[in-house]
Structures are given as structure tokens and as C-alpha cells.
Design an enzyme around this catalytic site. Structure first.
Site, mmCIF file in Angstrom:
data_model
loop_
_atom_site.group_PDB
_atom_site.id
_atom_site.type_symbol
_atom_site.label_atom_id
_atom_site.label_comp_id
_atom_site.label_asym_id
_atom_site.label_seq_id
_atom_site.Cartn_x
_atom_site.Cartn_y
_atom_site.Cartn_z
ATOM 1 N N ALA A 179 37.061 41.193 40.639
ATOM 2 C CA ALA A 179 36.134 40.572 41.590
ATOM 3 C C ALA A 179 36.613 39.153 41.875
ATOM 4 C CB ALA A 179 34.725 40.543 41.006
ATOM 5 N N GLY A 180 36.409 38.701 43.103
ATOM 6 C CA GLY A 180 36.792 37.345 43.466
ATOM 7 C C GLY A 180 38.132 37.259 44.168
ATOM 8 N N CYS A 181 38.784 38.401 44.341
ATOM 9 C CA CYS A 181 40.048 38.427 45.064
ATOM 10 C C CYS A 181 39.784 38.908 46.487
ATOM 11 C CB CYS A 181 41.041 39.365 44.382
ATOM 12 S SG CYS A 181 41.570 38.798 42.762
ATOM 13 N N GLU A 182 40.407 38.226 47.437
ATOM 14 C CA GLU A 182 40.222 38.586 48.836
ATOM 15 C C GLU A 182 40.848 39.945 49.144
ATOM 16 O OE1 GLU A 182 41.823 36.404 52.627
ATOM 17 O OE2 GLU A 182 40.203 35.246 51.713
ATOM 18 N N THR A 183 41.994 40.235 48.547
ATOM 19 C CA THR A 183 42.621 41.546 48.691
ATOM 20 C C THR A 183 42.374 42.335 47.407
ATOM 21 O OG1 THR A 183 44.724 40.789 47.797
ATOM 22 C CG2 THR A 183 44.447 40.636 50.174
#
Length: 135
Positions: free
Chosen positions: A50-54
Site C-alpha cells: 500500500a502507498g505505491c502509485e504503481t
């Protein structure tokens, strides 16, 4: 502090690459060649960071007190960032992991200033997941 062999190899390679374009190309090569394939069974929501754009998936295991990491992403630059991060910390014990500053590592590689805020946030999320899972 002595670097693990894979980390020293990364540092040598990125130090020799001049300019962001060459480093970006090298980063994508590292992602394609140095990041082992993550089994499809581990590309699930439990392993998604979680927290990653990709999309980024991370598997953290500790065997014989040593960290074992596997990761994947659909984005080529992110795969490269994961590869050099894993090169730096894979195989370390929990105590050695505490002394790692990933921002300094990306700076040593000449990558820190070129990372967008979203990529930096994503790598921070990966790092926090590694620290949490390795406890």
C-alpha cells in the site's frame, strides 16, 4: 561499513554511469536482469504494498536470521529501484537492517535527486513494509 557484494556491484555500476539518462537506462536493466521473477502466487493483495502509485508486490522472509526478499512491479523504473534496494539489504540480519538509510543508498547511487515524490513515497512504503515484516 562493508557493503554486501551485490550492493557493491550496484554502487560500482551506477557510479560509472554518467547522467540521469544513463542511470535510468541502467536502472531499467537492473530491474529486468537482477530482480528475480516473483511467483504469480505471491502477486496477491496480501503481498501488495500500500502507498505505491504503481502495483508493487513484496515478499519478506527471514531464514536463519537473514532477510530474504522478493519483489515485483509492473513499472520498469520501479522494478529497477526494487532491484537496487534488494541488492543493498538482501541477506542482512535484523540488526544490520536497522543501520540502513535507504535515502542515503539511493543518493550514493546517484538516483535520489531524480526520483519523483511519488516514487520516493513508494520506496518509503516498501522500506516500511520490509522493516515491519522483518521484526
Amino acid at each position: 561499513m562493508t557493503l554486501p557484494a551485490n550492493a557493491q556491484h550496484a554502487l560500482d555500476a551506477f557510479s560509472a554511469a554518467e547522467g540521469w539518462e544513463n542511470r535510468a537506462r541502467l536502472l531499467m536493466q537492473w530491474g529486468a536482469q537482477a530482480l528475480p521473477e516473483l511467483p504469480e502466487a505471491l502477486r496477491d493483495e496480501a503481498h501488495r504494498v500500500a502507498g505505491c502509485e504503481t502495483a508493487v508486490w513484496l515478499n519478506v522472509e527471514v531464514h536463519d536470521e537473514r532477510l530474504r526478499l522478493q519483489a515485483a512491479s509492473d513499472a520498469r523504473l520501479i522494478r529497477g529501484l526494487l532491484a537496487v534496494l534488494i541488492a543493498r539489504v538482501n541477506g542482512l540480519d535484523r540488526e544490520a537492517l536497522k543501520g540502513i538509510d535507504i535515502h542515503a543508498w539511493f543518493d550514493q547511487l546517484g538516483l535520489a535527486r531524480q526520483l519523483s515524490p511519488s516514487r520516493t513515497n513508494g520506496m518509503n512504503a516498501v522500506w516500511q513494509r520490509i522493516l515491519t515484516a522483518s521484526r
